[in-house]
Design a protein around this motif. Structure first.
Motif, PDB file in Angstrom:
ATOM      1  N   ARG A  22       0.790  -1.044   0.102  1.00  0.00           N
ATOM      2  CA  ARG A  22      -0.079  -0.073  -0.118  1.00  0.00           C
ATOM      3  C   ARG A  22       0.934   1.156   0.015  1.00  0.00           C
ATOM      4  NH1 ARG A  22      -4.407   2.923  -1.445  1.00  0.00           N
ATOM      5  NH2 ARG A  22      -5.443   3.952   0.209  1.00  0.00           N
ATOM      6  N   LEU A  23       1.881   1.044   0.863  1.00  0.00           N
ATOM      7  CA  LEU A  23       2.742   2.619   0.994  1.00  0.00           C
ATOM      8  C   LEU A  23       3.532   2.541  -0.408  1.00  0.00           C
ATOM      9  CD1 LEU A  23       3.895   4.939   2.546  1.00  0.00           C
ATOM     10  CD2 LEU A  23       5.623   3.105   3.556  1.00  0.00           C
ATOM     11  N   ALA A  24       4.226   1.458  -0.915  1.00  0.00           N
ATOM     12  CA  ALA A  24       4.964   1.540  -2.194  1.00  0.00           C
ATOM     13  C   ALA A  24       4.119   2.129  -3.076  1.00  0.00           C
ATOM     14  CB  ALA A  24       5.250   0.117  -2.422  1.00  0.00           C
ATOM     15  N   SER A  25       2.811   1.596  -3.347  1.00  0.00           N
ATOM     16  CA  SER A  25       2.248   1.914  -4.522  1.00  0.00           C
ATOM     17  C   SER A  25       1.635   3.508  -4.226  1.00  0.00           C
ATOM     18  CB  SER A  25       0.744   0.989  -4.412  1.00  0.00           C
ATOM     19  OG  SER A  25      -0.066   1.102  -3.452  1.00  0.00           O
ATOM     20  N   LEU A  26       1.257   3.670  -3.088  1.00  0.00           N
ATOM     21  CA  LEU A  26       0.859   5.072  -2.874  1.00  0.00           C
ATOM     22  C   LEU A  26       2.024   6.133  -3.450  1.00  0.00           C
ATOM     23  CD1 LEU A  26      -1.140   7.474  -1.841  1.00  0.00           C
ATOM     24  CD2 LEU A  26       0.007   7.059   0.473  1.00  0.00           C
ATOM     25  N   VAL A  27       3.269   5.867  -2.790  1.00  0.00           N
ATOM     26  CA  VAL A  27       4.192   6.658  -3.018  1.00  0.00           C
ATOM     27  C   VAL A  27       4.691   6.577  -4.558  1.00  0.00           C
ATOM     28  CG1 VAL A  27       6.818   7.270  -2.660  1.00  0.00           C
ATOM     29  CG2 VAL A  27       5.140   6.655  -0.934  1.00  0.00           C
TER      30      VAL A  27
ATOM     31  N   ILE B  52      15.864  10.364  -6.778  1.00  0.00           N
ATOM     32  CA  ILE B  52      14.789   9.530  -6.666  1.00  0.00           C
ATOM     33  C   ILE B  52      14.487   8.864  -5.492  1.00  0.00           C
ATOM     34  CG2 ILE B  52      13.586   7.526  -7.778  1.00  0.00           C
ATOM     35  CD1 ILE B  52      15.127   8.227 -10.390  1.00  0.00           C
ATOM     36  N   ALA B  53      15.765   8.460  -4.855  1.00  0.00           N
ATOM     37  CA  ALA B  53      15.444   7.574  -3.613  1.00  0.00           C
ATOM     38  C   ALA B  53      15.135   8.659  -2.454  1.00  0.00           C
ATOM     39  CB  ALA B  53      17.080   6.929  -2.982  1.00  0.00           C
ATOM     40  N   MET B  54      15.703   9.664  -2.290  1.00  0.00           N
ATOM     41  CA  MET B  54      15.428  10.765  -1.451  1.00  0.00           C
ATOM     42  C   MET B  54      13.922  11.135  -1.368  1.00  0.00           C
ATOM     43  SD  MET B  54      18.592  13.103  -0.831  1.00  0.00           S
ATOM     44  CE  MET B  54      18.859  13.691  -2.543  1.00  0.00           C
ATOM     45  N   LEU B  55      13.391  11.299  -2.800  1.00  0.00           N
ATOM     46  CA  LEU B  55      12.144  11.662  -2.769  1.00  0.00           C
ATOM     47  C   LEU B  55      11.110  10.542  -2.330  1.00  0.00           C
ATOM     48  CD1 LEU B  55       9.800  13.474  -4.058  1.00  0.00           C
ATOM     49  CD2 LEU B  55      10.189  12.314  -6.331  1.00  0.00           C
ATOM     50  N   PHE B  56      11.299   9.300  -2.549  1.00  0.00           N
ATOM     51  CA  PHE B  56      10.662   8.179  -1.891  1.00  0.00           C
ATOM     52  C   PHE B  56      10.701   8.326  -0.664  1.00  0.00           C
ATOM     53  CE2 PHE B  56       9.909   5.965  -6.177  1.00  0.00           C
ATOM     54  CZ  PHE B  56       9.111   5.351  -5.801  1.00  0.00           C
ATOM     55  N   LEU B  57      11.901   8.395   0.209  1.00  0.00           N
ATOM     56  CA  LEU B  57      11.825   8.291   1.544  1.00  0.00           C
ATOM     57  C   LEU B  57      11.070   9.357   1.921  1.00  0.00           C
ATOM     58  CD1 LEU B  57      13.126   6.812   3.820  1.00  0.00           C
ATOM     59  CD2 LEU B  57      14.959   8.461   3.759  1.00  0.00           C
ATOM     60  N   ALA B  58      11.172  10.599   1.186  1.00  0.00           N
ATOM     61  CA  ALA B  58      10.435  11.988   2.133  1.00  0.00           C
ATOM     62  C   ALA B  58       8.907  11.602   1.772  1.00  0.00           C
ATOM     63  CB  ALA B  58      10.803  13.112   1.197  1.00  0.00           C
ATOM     64  N   LEU B  59       8.480  11.208   0.683  1.00  0.00           N
ATOM     65  CA  LEU B  59       7.052  11.002   0.458  1.00  0.00           C
ATOM     66  C   LEU B  59       6.544   9.902   1.304  1.00  0.00           C
ATOM     67  CD1 LEU B  59       6.693  11.253  -3.515  1.00  0.00           C
ATOM     68  CD2 LEU B  59       6.022  12.902  -1.871  1.00  0.00           C
ATOM     69  N   GLY B  60       7.263   8.784   1.586  1.00  0.00           N
ATOM     70  CA  GLY B  60       6.825   7.790   2.476  1.00  0.00           C
ATOM     71  C   GLY B  60       6.958   8.224   3.883  1.00  0.00           C
TER      72      GLY B  60
ATOM     73  N   LEU C 289       3.286   8.665   6.095  1.00  0.00           N
ATOM     74  CA  LEU C 289       3.276   8.046   7.523  1.00  0.00           C
ATOM     75  C   LEU C 289       2.587   9.055   8.230  1.00  0.00           C
ATOM     76  CD1 LEU C 289       3.666   5.938   9.559  1.00  0.00           C
ATOM     77  CD2 LEU C 289       6.146   6.731   9.690  1.00  0.00           C
ATOM     78  N   TRP C 290       3.237  10.304   8.220  1.00  0.00           N
ATOM     79  CA  TRP C 290       2.862  11.496   9.223  1.00  0.00           C
ATOM     80  C   TRP C 290       1.278  11.878   8.767  1.00  0.00           C
ATOM     81  CZ3 TRP C 290       1.095  16.215   7.664  1.00  0.00           C
ATOM     82  CH2 TRP C 290       0.808  17.276   8.565  1.00  0.00           C
TER      83      TRP C 290
END
Length: 219
Positions: A85-90, A192-200, A204-205
């Motif tokens: 769910r989280l991976a698909s949303l991001v 891209i990795a930082m964008l994923f981490l930030a959006l994830g 969560l928040w």
């Protein structure tokens, strides 16, 4: 109709749109009506199909379809669901953002190709984001799910860069080592990795914030 029933209907619609767009796009590739890029004119059909599944857009839409199916079937009590769910949303959010900023539809697209492009890059991202923001389900993401949700994009980047030199093809210009160089490509991967981490982390928040607001309204 209750909110939960509206939410289920919304997620069902998202599932149907994603599956329809994916199947139609694959049909166009298999039938030879779709040109994914200029080199596809001289590329064998099996390689075109492989390229179809190599696109981040396609994979993110597949994950959306899987997560929507699990929601509709009420199979949400596992970490597998939470991670997907989280991976698909991001992933689908990144797809929508990148498409809006850097990947406009090709002027050579046929009507069918253009419909697929807009469904995969605009409609599914919008349906997914609105469905998550309005209908949830809430409290289905934890900190323990954040890093596992990065496994897919990291593997996608690694596989793309590893296969590129052998097949002479990269799905996106910002990953084309032969054109922009290895250093620039690695920088783009880091972004891209930082964008994923930030959006994830943001997801969560926001999930917790929306959960608290809903609990306050219900009190």
């Amino acid at each position: 109709m209750t909110t939960s029933r509206i939410g289920r209907a919304w997620h069902t619609l998202t599932l149907l749109v994603a599956v329809t767009a994916l199947v139609l796009q694959l049909y166009l590739v298999v039938s030879g009506e779709n040109i994914l890029d200029s080199s596809a004119v001289t590329t064998a059909r099996p390689e075109q199909v492989r390229r179809y599944f190599s696109y981040f857009t396609i994979q993110s839409n597949v994950l959306v379809a899987v997560s929507m199916f699990l929601i509709v079937r009420d199979r949400m009590n596992t970490q597998v669901f939470r991670v997907v769910r989280l991976a698909s949303l991001v992933g689908i959010t990144v797809t929508g953002i990148v498409a809006a900023v850097a990947l406009p539809p090709s002027p050579t697209y046929t009507t069918a190709n253009l419909v697929c492009d807009r469904l995969l890059h605009v409609v599914v991202p919008a349906l997914t984001f609105v469905g998550w923001a309005v209908f949830g389900p809430r409290e289905k993401v934890t900190r323990d799910d954040l890093l596992p949700s990065l496994i897919w994009p990291v593997l996608w980047l690694a596989a793309t860069l590893a296969l590129g030199p052998f097949v002479g093809w990269y799905p996106y210009p910002f990953l084309n080592v032969g054109t922009i160089g290895f250093g620039r490509t690695l920088l783009n991967c880091a972004v891209i990795a930082m964008l994923f981490l930030a959006l994830g982390g943001l997801a969560l928040w926001a999930d917790r914030r929306l959960s608290r607001e809903r609990a306050t309204m219900s009190a």
